[in-house]
Design an enzyme around this catalytic site. Structure first.
Site, PDB file in Angstrom:
ATOM      1  N   LEU A 165      -4.740   6.890  -2.118  1.00 38.58           N
ATOM      2  CA  LEU A 165      -4.718   8.359  -2.163  1.00 38.58           C
ATOM      3  C   LEU A 165      -6.079   8.963  -1.854  1.00 38.58           C
ATOM      4  O   LEU A 165      -6.209  10.185  -1.780  1.00 38.58           O
ATOM      5  CB  LEU A 165      -4.233   8.831  -3.540  1.00 38.58           C
ATOM      6  N   LYS A 166      -7.103   8.144  -1.696  1.00 34.46           N
ATOM      7  CA  LYS A 166      -8.439   8.615  -1.313  1.00 34.46           C
ATOM      8  C   LYS A 166      -8.866   9.802  -2.183  1.00 34.46           C
ATOM      9  O   LYS A 166      -9.170  10.885  -1.678  1.00 34.46           O
ATOM     10  CB  LYS A 166      -8.459   8.994   0.169  1.00 34.46           C
ATOM     11  N   LYS A 217       0.834  -1.191   0.000  1.00 34.46           N
ATOM     12  CA  LYS A 217       0.000   0.000   0.000  1.00 34.46           C
ATOM     13  C   LYS A 217       0.873   1.247   0.000  1.00 34.46           C
ATOM     14  O   LYS A 217       1.757   1.397   0.845  1.00 34.46           O
ATOM     15  CB  LYS A 217      -0.926   0.032   1.212  1.00 34.46           C
ATOM     16  N   PRO A 244     -16.040  15.628  -9.519  1.00 30.56           N
ATOM     17  CA  PRO A 244     -16.172  14.349 -10.220  1.00 30.56           C
ATOM     18  C   PRO A 244     -15.221  14.203 -11.409  1.00 30.56           C
ATOM     19  O   PRO A 244     -14.641  13.134 -11.611  1.00 30.56           O
ATOM     20  CB  PRO A 244     -17.645  14.347 -10.670  1.00 30.56           C
ATOM     21  N   HIS A 276     -10.420  12.707  -3.839  1.00 30.76           N
ATOM     22  CA  HIS A 276     -11.528  13.506  -3.302  1.00 30.76           C
ATOM     23  C   HIS A 276     -11.465  14.895  -3.926  1.00 30.76           C
ATOM     24  O   HIS A 276     -10.703  15.749  -3.501  1.00 30.76           O
ATOM     25  CB  HIS A 276     -11.414  13.589  -1.778  1.00 30.76           C
ATOM     26  N   GLY A 304       1.185  -2.563   8.735  1.00 34.67           N
ATOM     27  CA  GLY A 304       2.331  -1.710   8.463  1.00 34.67           C
ATOM     28  C   GLY A 304       3.487  -1.910   9.410  1.00 34.67           C
ATOM     29  O   GLY A 304       4.324  -2.802   9.238  1.00 34.67           O
ATOM     30  N   ARG A 313      -4.637  -6.355  15.068  1.00 33.89           N
ATOM     31  CA  ARG A 313      -3.530  -6.518  16.008  1.00 33.89           C
ATOM     32  C   ARG A 313      -2.876  -7.873  15.807  1.00 33.89           C
ATOM     33  O   ARG A 313      -3.531  -8.842  15.421  1.00 33.89           O
ATOM     34  CB  ARG A 313      -4.040  -6.416  17.453  1.00 33.89           C
TER      35      ARG A 313
END
Length: 269
Positions: free
Chosen positions: A75-76, A47, A81, A78, A229, A201
């Site tokens: 990268l989300k 990722k 459009p 946002h 991570g 976890r």
């Protein structure tokens, strides 16, 4: 349970590692690439978030791909459009296996932005002979509210499921969500909807009293991928840490036999 696992060697070498995504939340691009070199043969995907992408740009993604590794571009997206659509097309051309976007269009009850993005990505893949990436909606931001709600309006406990349903209705491939939301999303969106989750976890540090969710718990509940991570890249032996997590993933799959057929016959992307 052995009847569900006639090809256990195949499971461990292929399907199990495909379920693990290693987050490269490292500050140094060179350090991140060294980790990719070390883990590419035992991890299904890496990722890449904003920090590394801003520092390394598209060439950083190409470097990972040249090493034979898959990329989840986190990268989300946002924006308007049209800008989200253009970013999605460029991510597709980079060859990433997955990318995500912020489903802000769903906040006002519309799936138009997500639908347009999915349609345009599919068109580009057909015309340019590209592999179509999986497109995920972000459903982990607890502060997401409808456009006409005030900042003090409490978030509905069903908000994550609502966002997931909007994504499914727009023909997106899945969502990124928290582990404790996985069962509700799975029940609402069906077995072929991709669920990526983070925040699990490690088994040895998850005490029963803490209600911590392990990779096995998340997979058993219906997650398709778990993102891990720092427990991996800060470990003295990262490969050993990866193996411990994939062992935990296997425990989850062994206790969820309905997933076995899907492991042997993965969903098309």
């Amino acid at each position: 349970m052995t009847q569900y696992w006639p090809f256990s060697g195949l499971m461990r070498q292929n399907a199990l590692r495909e379920r693990l995504i290693v987050s490269l939340d490292l500050r140094d691009r060179g350090e991140a690439l060294k980790l990719v070199d070390r883990l590419a043969r035992v991890v299904g995907m890496f990722k890449v978030g904003r920090a590394l992408f801003v520092g390394g740009g598209p060439d950083f993604i190409r470097e990972i791909r040249r090493r034979g590794a898959e990329v989840f571009l986190d990268l989300k997206f946002h924006d308007s459009p049209q800008k989200v659509l253009r970013a999605a097309v460029e991510a597709t051309r980079l060859g990433v296996k997955m990318f995500d976007l912020h489903p802000y269009g769903s906040n006002c009850g519309s799936t138009e932005m997500m639908t347009r993005t999915r349609t345009e990505v599919a068109r580009i893949c057909r015309t340019e002979g590209l592999r179509r990436p999986s497109i995920l909606a972000i459903a982990t931001l607890a502060e997401m509210k409808s456009a006409n709600s005030s900042p003090r309006t409490p978030v509905s406990p069903d908000r994550v499921t609502e966002i997931a349903r909007f994504a499914a209705d727009a023909s997106l491939d899945g969502v990124v969500t928290w582990p404790h939301e996985v069962p509700r999303v799975r029940n609402s969106c069906g077995r072929r909807f991709i669920i990526v989750t983070s925040g699990v976890r490690l088994r040895e540090v998850a005490s029963p009293a803490s209600n911590a969710i392990t990779a096995a718990d998340a997979i058993r509940a219906g997650a398709d991928y778990v993102v891990v991570g720092s427990p991996i890249w800060s470990a003295t032996e990262p490969i050993r840490a990866v193996r411990e997590i994939t062992d935990d993933i296997e425990r989850g799959l062994r206790n969820n036999p309905r997933r076995t057929f899907e492991i042997l016959n993965p969903r098309p992307v």
